[in-house]
Design an enzyme around this catalytic site. Structure first.
Site: not given
Length: 98
Positions: A23, A26
């Site tokens: 991600c 992230c």
């Protein structure tokens, strides 16, 4: 080693970052959380939970998008946010629950 349940049931606030290695947002949050962790050390905890490796926790807390941050204290959810945040936003949320 403390279990996830032991950690979130602490008397100290615990910010949990639900994330995944693949991600992008992230990955953006990783250095922010690292700095935050050192700034709140002794007052609060900051932990990361990989949603791919901990699918049960993801289901229990209904993680639909990542990153999702949840602030726990004594097992209770005090705050929840999906998406990126600034270190200052996260720090003020933690400090408001000390």
């Amino acid at each position: 080693m403390a279990t996830f349940s032991d950690i979130i049931n602490s008397d100290q606030p615990v910010l949990v970052d639900f994330y995944a290695d693949w991600c992008g947002p992230c990955q953006q949050m990783a250095p922010v959380l690292s700095e935050l962790k050192s700034e709140v050390k002794g007052k609060a905890q900051v932990i990361k939970v990989d949603v791919d490796k901990n699918q049960k926790a993801s289901q229990v807390y209904q993680i639909r998008s990542i990153p999702t941050m949840i602030l726990f204290k004594k097992g209770q959810i005090l705050w929840r946010h999906s998406g990126t945040s600034t270190k200052q936003q996260l720090k003020s949320v933690i400090e408001s629950h000390l």
